[in-house]
Design a protein around this motif. Structure first.
Motif, PDB file in Angstrom:
ATOM      1  N   ILE A 284       0.930  -1.031   0.094  1.00  0.00           N
ATOM      2  CA  ILE A 284       0.043  -0.027  -0.068  1.00  0.00           C
ATOM      3  C   ILE A 284       0.935   1.276   0.173  1.00  0.00           C
ATOM      4  O   ILE A 284       1.771   1.432   0.795  1.00  0.00           O
ATOM      5  N   PHE A 285       0.522   2.144  -0.979  1.00  0.00           N
ATOM      6  CA  PHE A 285       1.403   3.173  -1.258  1.00  0.00           C
ATOM      7  C   PHE A 285       0.626   4.774  -0.766  1.00  0.00           C
ATOM      8  O   PHE A 285      -0.413   4.711  -1.488  1.00  0.00           O
ATOM      9  N   PRO A 286       1.015   5.170   0.199  1.00  0.00           N
ATOM     10  CA  PRO A 286      -0.066   6.553   0.337  1.00  0.00           C
ATOM     11  C   PRO A 286       0.576   7.560  -0.812  1.00  0.00           C
ATOM     12  O   PRO A 286       1.772   7.754  -0.968  1.00  0.00           O
ATOM     13  N   VAL A 287      -0.461   8.378  -1.177  1.00  0.00           N
ATOM     14  CA  VAL A 287      -0.204   9.455  -2.328  1.00  0.00           C
ATOM     15  C   VAL A 287      -0.386  10.735  -1.521  1.00  0.00           C
ATOM     16  O   VAL A 287      -1.711  10.961  -1.293  1.00  0.00           O
ATOM     17  N   SER A 288       0.420  11.750  -1.364  1.00  0.00           N
ATOM     18  CA  SER A 288      -0.058  12.890  -0.777  1.00  0.00           C
ATOM     19  C   SER A 288      -0.294  14.174  -1.641  1.00  0.00           C
ATOM     20  O   SER A 288      -1.066  14.797  -1.364  1.00  0.00           O
ATOM     21  N   TYR A 289       0.200  14.378  -2.909  1.00  0.00           N
ATOM     22  CA  TYR A 289       0.249  15.161  -3.821  1.00  0.00           C
ATOM     23  C   TYR A 289      -0.171  14.971  -4.770  1.00  0.00           C
ATOM     24  O   TYR A 289      -1.279  15.752  -5.591  1.00  0.00           O
ATOM     25  N   ALA A 290       0.135  13.957  -5.467  1.00  0.00           N
ATOM     26  CA  ALA A 290      -0.138  13.662  -7.116  1.00  0.00           C
ATOM     27  C   ALA A 290      -1.787  13.125  -6.910  1.00  0.00           C
ATOM     28  O   ALA A 290      -2.250  12.599  -6.055  1.00  0.00           O
ATOM     29  N   GLU A 291      -2.320  13.335  -8.202  1.00  0.00           N
ATOM     30  CA  GLU A 291      -3.584  12.700  -8.285  1.00  0.00           C
ATOM     31  C   GLU A 291      -3.682  11.091  -8.444  1.00  0.00           C
ATOM     32  O   GLU A 291      -2.837  10.489  -9.466  1.00  0.00           O
ATOM     33  N   LEU A 292      -4.534  10.455  -7.889  1.00  0.00           N
ATOM     34  CA  LEU A 292      -4.456   8.864  -7.842  1.00  0.00           C
ATOM     35  C   LEU A 292      -4.580   8.447  -9.381  1.00  0.00           C
ATOM     36  O   LEU A 292      -3.889   7.706  -9.834  1.00  0.00           O
ATOM     37  N   PRO A 293      -5.679   8.923 -10.116  1.00  0.00           N
ATOM     38  CA  PRO A 293      -5.592   8.400 -11.536  1.00  0.00           C
ATOM     39  C   PRO A 293      -4.610   8.638 -12.447  1.00  0.00           C
ATOM     40  O   PRO A 293      -4.197   7.899 -13.511  1.00  0.00           O
ATOM     41  N   ALA A 294      -3.847   9.702 -12.236  1.00  0.00           N
ATOM     42  CA  ALA A 294      -2.579   9.999 -13.236  1.00  0.00           C
ATOM     43  C   ALA A 294      -1.448   9.287 -12.650  1.00  0.00           C
ATOM     44  O   ALA A 294      -0.884   8.526 -13.398  1.00  0.00           O
ATOM     45  N   ILE A 295      -1.325   8.826 -11.313  1.00  0.00           N
ATOM     46  CA  ILE A 295      -0.377   7.891 -11.107  1.00  0.00           C
ATOM     47  C   ILE A 295      -0.484   6.637 -11.357  1.00  0.00           C
ATOM     48  O   ILE A 295       0.539   5.790 -11.810  1.00  0.00           O
ATOM     49  N   LYS A 296      -1.707   6.072 -11.436  1.00  0.00           N
ATOM     50  CA  LYS A 296      -2.206   4.857 -11.863  1.00  0.00           C
ATOM     51  C   LYS A 296      -2.009   4.362 -13.193  1.00  0.00           C
ATOM     52  O   LYS A 296      -1.299   3.449 -13.794  1.00  0.00           O
ATOM     53  N   THR A 297      -2.187   5.801 -14.049  1.00  0.00           N
ATOM     54  CA  THR A 297      -1.918   5.590 -15.662  1.00  0.00           C
ATOM     55  C   THR A 297      -0.588   5.234 -15.917  1.00  0.00           C
ATOM     56  O   THR A 297      -0.130   4.570 -16.617  1.00  0.00           O
ATOM     57  N   ILE A 298       0.289   5.839 -15.003  1.00  0.00           N
ATOM     58  CA  ILE A 298       1.653   5.619 -15.246  1.00  0.00           C
ATOM     59  C   ILE A 298       2.319   4.319 -14.915  1.00  0.00           C
ATOM     60  O   ILE A 298       3.203   3.600 -15.367  1.00  0.00           O
ATOM     61  N   LEU A 299       1.551   3.828 -13.891  1.00  0.00           N
ATOM     62  CA  LEU A 299       2.374   2.511 -13.056  1.00  0.00           C
ATOM     63  C   LEU A 299       1.698   1.329 -13.770  1.00  0.00           C
ATOM     64  O   LEU A 299       2.460   0.362 -13.779  1.00  0.00           O
ATOM     65  N   LYS A 332       7.827   1.808  -6.162  1.00  0.00           N
ATOM     66  CA  LYS A 332       8.200   2.567  -5.203  1.00  0.00           C
ATOM     67  C   LYS A 332       9.094   3.664  -5.548  1.00  0.00           C
ATOM     68  O   LYS A 332       8.562   4.858  -4.998  1.00  0.00           O
ATOM     69  N   LYS A 333      10.127   3.335  -6.219  1.00  0.00           N
ATOM     70  CA  LYS A 333      11.012   4.736  -6.742  1.00  0.00           C
ATOM     71  C   LYS A 333      10.312   5.637  -7.668  1.00  0.00           C
ATOM     72  O   LYS A 333      10.355   6.830  -7.595  1.00  0.00           O
ATOM     73  N   ILE A 334       9.428   5.074  -8.472  1.00  0.00           N
ATOM     74  CA  ILE A 334       8.565   5.893  -9.169  1.00  0.00           C
ATOM     75  C   ILE A 334       7.519   7.053  -8.598  1.00  0.00           C
ATOM     76  O   ILE A 334       7.580   8.117  -8.697  1.00  0.00           O
ATOM     77  N   ILE A 335       7.058   6.240  -7.331  1.00  0.00           N
ATOM     78  CA  ILE A 335       6.046   7.241  -6.745  1.00  0.00           C
ATOM     79  C   ILE A 335       6.827   8.047  -5.762  1.00  0.00           C
ATOM     80  O   ILE A 335       6.233   9.254  -5.742  1.00  0.00           O
ATOM     81  N   GLU A 336       7.966   7.691  -5.376  1.00  0.00           N
ATOM     82  CA  GLU A 336       8.758   8.903  -4.488  1.00  0.00           C
ATOM     83  C   GLU A 336       9.136   9.943  -5.402  1.00  0.00           C
ATOM     84  O   GLU A 336       9.426  10.858  -4.717  1.00  0.00           O
ATOM     85  N   ARG A 598      17.369  16.850  -7.534  1.00  0.00           N
ATOM     86  CA  ARG A 598      16.557  15.832  -8.069  1.00  0.00           C
ATOM     87  C   ARG A 598      16.984  14.496  -8.493  1.00  0.00           C
ATOM     88  O   ARG A 598      18.326  14.505  -9.075  1.00  0.00           O
ATOM     89  N   GLU A 599      16.480  13.511  -8.413  1.00  0.00           N
ATOM     90  CA  GLU A 599      16.962  12.318  -8.583  1.00  0.00           C
ATOM     91  C   GLU A 599      17.002  12.070 -10.421  1.00  0.00           C
ATOM     92  O   GLU A 599      16.024  12.409 -10.793  1.00  0.00           O
ATOM     93  N   LEU A 600      18.089  11.397 -10.622  1.00  0.00           N
ATOM     94  CA  LEU A 600      17.939  11.123 -12.250  1.00  0.00           C
ATOM     95  C   LEU A 600      17.004  10.196 -12.463  1.00  0.00           C
ATOM     96  O   LEU A 600      17.023   8.996 -11.715  1.00  0.00           O
ATOM     97  N   SER A 601      16.540  10.133 -13.805  1.00  0.00           N
ATOM     98  CA  SER A 601      15.648   8.991 -14.043  1.00  0.00           C
ATOM     99  C   SER A 601      16.486   7.680 -14.120  1.00  0.00           C
ATOM    100  O   SER A 601      15.866   6.612 -14.035  1.00  0.00           O
ATOM    101  N   SER A 602      17.867   7.638 -14.536  1.00  0.00           N
ATOM    102  CA  SER A 602      18.486   6.591 -14.598  1.00  0.00           C
ATOM    103  C   SER A 602      18.520   5.744 -13.218  1.00  0.00           C
ATOM    104  O   SER A 602      18.839   4.546 -13.230  1.00  0.00           O
ATOM    105  N   GLU A 603      18.587   6.294 -12.275  1.00  0.00           N
ATOM    106  CA  GLU A 603      18.417   5.539 -10.900  1.00  0.00           C
ATOM    107  C   GLU A 603      17.362   4.883 -10.629  1.00  0.00           C
ATOM    108  O   GLU A 603      17.385   3.878  -9.560  1.00  0.00           O
ATOM    109  N   LEU A 604      16.168   5.051 -11.508  1.00  0.00           N
ATOM    110  CA  LEU A 604      15.201   4.179 -11.313  1.00  0.00           C
ATOM    111  C   LEU A 604      15.027   2.694 -11.730  1.00  0.00           C
ATOM    112  O   LEU A 604      14.535   1.869 -11.460  1.00  0.00           O
TER     113      LEU A 604
END
Length: 606
Positions: A284-299, A332-336, A598-604
């Protein structure tokens, strides 16, 4: 490309106990030109230099005799960031001597070096890899031309970091245009198997080799190669036999391309089967600021096909993910990374409107009036004894006006036969300056429009005519407004792009007291890119108006000297207006929004 480290630049002079000048160091530089590194020492005079190479310690010792230097020169310099053979340069005073200095150069590998003593300059040339100095100049030029042409064609040029076997084998197993640096060998064989040729190259170069059985079943090889680097010979033979190589340390595994493809395909199929058997976990991942449908579409694109699932809980703003451990860690890394605060931007505006007015009146207002009496001999001069013949008045304020009047209608005077002589000379100068500064501020979210407005309402007395023809007083309201509308967008680099619209209306000057003054309007619409916290001038409007009014009796007003008696007062006026707008955007939650470090995308690991 030339790389350079400026160690120190300082002119130092020193005198020995006998008053004679001892050479001193002026500058010490380390540069890297191609495959040669140079330690350049500039002195005030010629010195004696001695060089020793301690192979056991991989060091070059450079002694400068009878030389002094400032203490700032006695600092070690780390040169390991360069790809050459030099690792560290350590200058110090030679033990057991009075005025001798020593430079100890630590090497990665034992390479050759030589000294150039050019007057007051000492240059130590060091190979970046062994064998550079033995290559002919023509061969070096050809290699450089080859590399330049390869880069011009958009090809990747691979150059080993050194002549170490691991670096050479790493270069061989990569795709692209290669530069070969191995020891030169010659091979002249007739109808011999690929396996024997490969073993021969392995014995010569010193690396370990594993040859697949299918390589030995290839058609025998006949080849004649003379004085070529062994890595180039190996690359050529592998190309002829359609072979591929895999590197494991200094071990090279060689097999046919067809078998390598089959093994890779089998590996992928086995990996897919393992995924089907891998246990699933729920996270279970709590989402504080992003919109849930937008995050789900990405994941959704990262879930395991036909096994993974993502559910939304809008009430608690949480994502429920069911998938393998590897996929969950990736999500987890994407959500963070994505679930950060929306950048909040403070927009500070400053609207400066300046106005300057100047007017001048100089001359006769009503002309010159007089009567002529031919029978009068009076020569008296009357009028200056009374009041009103000379008057000066001023009213200090933001609008300064000075008035001077000479002569008058109340006390006419006579000269000779001219009677009732009357004139009014007027001198008046008026100057006014004003500045209006508005400072609107507004805070908005990233990529969201924000509007800030301020309105001033004034009521003016007007007169209307009723049905009976009588004049009826009434009041009419007129609004003046300043509004700032901004839509900011924060870039990945931390800058702010803004769509800005500024509108400012005001009151003009009415021609009569009973007339409603006209309204003025100024607008600015633009798009700008500003660094965080920087100020930009997004608009400026400069307006000037010069007027001159002159009236008088035709022909007579243009007469020299006396023409001013037949024309109205000189009335020039100047009006200048200027509008300047300053905008300063500032991100108030830069760190919380993930714009710092800002973390680099390659670290994901995507």
């Amino acid at each position: 490309m030339q790389k350079r480290i400026f160690l120190i630049f300082l002119i130092g002079m020193s005198l020995n106990s006998f008053g004679q000048k001892i050479p001193s160091i002026k500058s010490v530089n380390f540069i890297q030109e191609g495959e040669v590194s140079k330690l350049i020492i500039d002195l005030t005079d010629h010195v004696v230099v001695d060089k020793k190479h301690i192979k056991n310690d991989k060091q070059i010792i450079l002694d400068l005799k009878n030389v002094v230097a400032d203490s700032k020169f006695m600092r070690g310099v780390d040169t390991s960031e360069f790809s050459g053979a030099t690792v560290y340069i350590s200058p110090y005073k030679k033990p057991g001597s009075k005025n001798d200095l020593r430079f100890a150069i630590q090497l990665r590998d034992n390479v050759r070096s030589f000294i150039e003593n050019k007057g007051s300059r000492v240059v130590l040339n060091i190979e970046n890899r062994f064998g550079v100095f033995t290559r002919s100049k023509l061969k070096q030029v050809k290699d450089d031309e080859f590399l330049q042409q390869a880069k011009a064609d958009g090809q990747k040029v691979l150059v080993p970091k050194s002549n170490n076997i691991d670096d050479i084998l790493q270069n061989l197993t990569q795709s692209g245009v290669k530069r070969y640096v191995g020891k030169r060998i010659s091979i002249n064989v007739n109808s011999i198997s690929y396996s024997e040729v490969l073993k021969l190259i392995g014995d010569t170069s010193g690396f370990n080799i594993i040859i697949d059985d299918e390589v030995g079943s290839l058609k025998p090889l006949t080849i004649s190669l003379t004085n070529l680097p062994w890595d180039q010979v190996l690359d050529t033979i592998m190309s002829l036999g359609n072979l591929v190589a895999l590197k494991y340390g200094n071990i090279l595994s060689i097999k046919t391309a067809e078998k390598a493809r089959q093994e890779k395909q089998a590996e992928l199929e086995a990996k897919d089967k393992n995924k089907a058997l891998e246990p699933l976990l729920t996270k279970i991942f709590p989402v504080s600021y992003a919109e849930l449908p937008a995050i789900k579409t990405i994941l959704d694109s990262y879930t395991t096909p036909q096994r993974g699932s993502i559910q939304l809980d809008n009430r608690t703003q949480q994502l429920i993910v069911k998938d393998t451990i590897e996929v969950i860690e990736r999500m987890k890394k994407i959500i963070e990374t994505l679930d950060t605060q929306t950048p909040q931007i403070l927009i500070e505006g400053r609207v400066v409107e300046a106005e300057e007015n100047y007017s001048l009146r100089a001359g006769l207002t009503n002309g010159l009036q007089a009567s002529y009496d031919p029978f009068t001999n009076s020569g008296s001069l009357d009028g200056f004894a009374g009041t009103g013949a000379f008057e000066v008045s001023s009213a200090p304020s933001a609008s300064a006006t000075s008035f001077l009047s000479i002569g008058g209608d109340a006390n006419p005077f006579s000269i000779g036969r001219f009677t009732n002589l009357a004139f009014t000379l007027e001198l008046m100068e008026s100057e006014s300056k004003g500045k209006i500064i508005s400072s609107p501020k507004v805070v908005t979210s990233n990529n969201e429009p924000a509007t800030l407005s301020s309105t001033i309402q004034r009521r003016f007395l007007t007169f209307a005519t009723d049905t009976n023809g009588n004049s009826v007083p009434s009041y009419q309201s007129v609004d003046a407004q300043i509004s700032l509308e901004v839509t900011p967008k924060v870039t990945n680099e931390g800058a702010i792009a803004m769509d800005v619209s500024i509108q400012k209306t005001g009151f003009g000057v009415a021609e009569t007291d009973t007339e409603i003054p006209p309204t003025t309007s100024r607008n600015i619409t633009t798009k700008v890119l500003v660094e965080n916290g920087s100020t930009v001038v997004i608009g400026g409007l400069y307006e000037t108006n010069d007027q001159e009014l002159e009236a008088g009796v035709p022909f007579l007003k243009d007469l020299p000297i006396i023409g001013w008696l037949f024309r109205s007062a000189y009335q020039p006026s100047k009006t200048r207006k200027e509008l300047i707008v300053f905008i300063t955007p500032r991100i108030v939650n830069q760190e919380e929004a993930g714009l710092v470090n800002r973390e680099l995308s390659s670290e994901l690991g995507l």
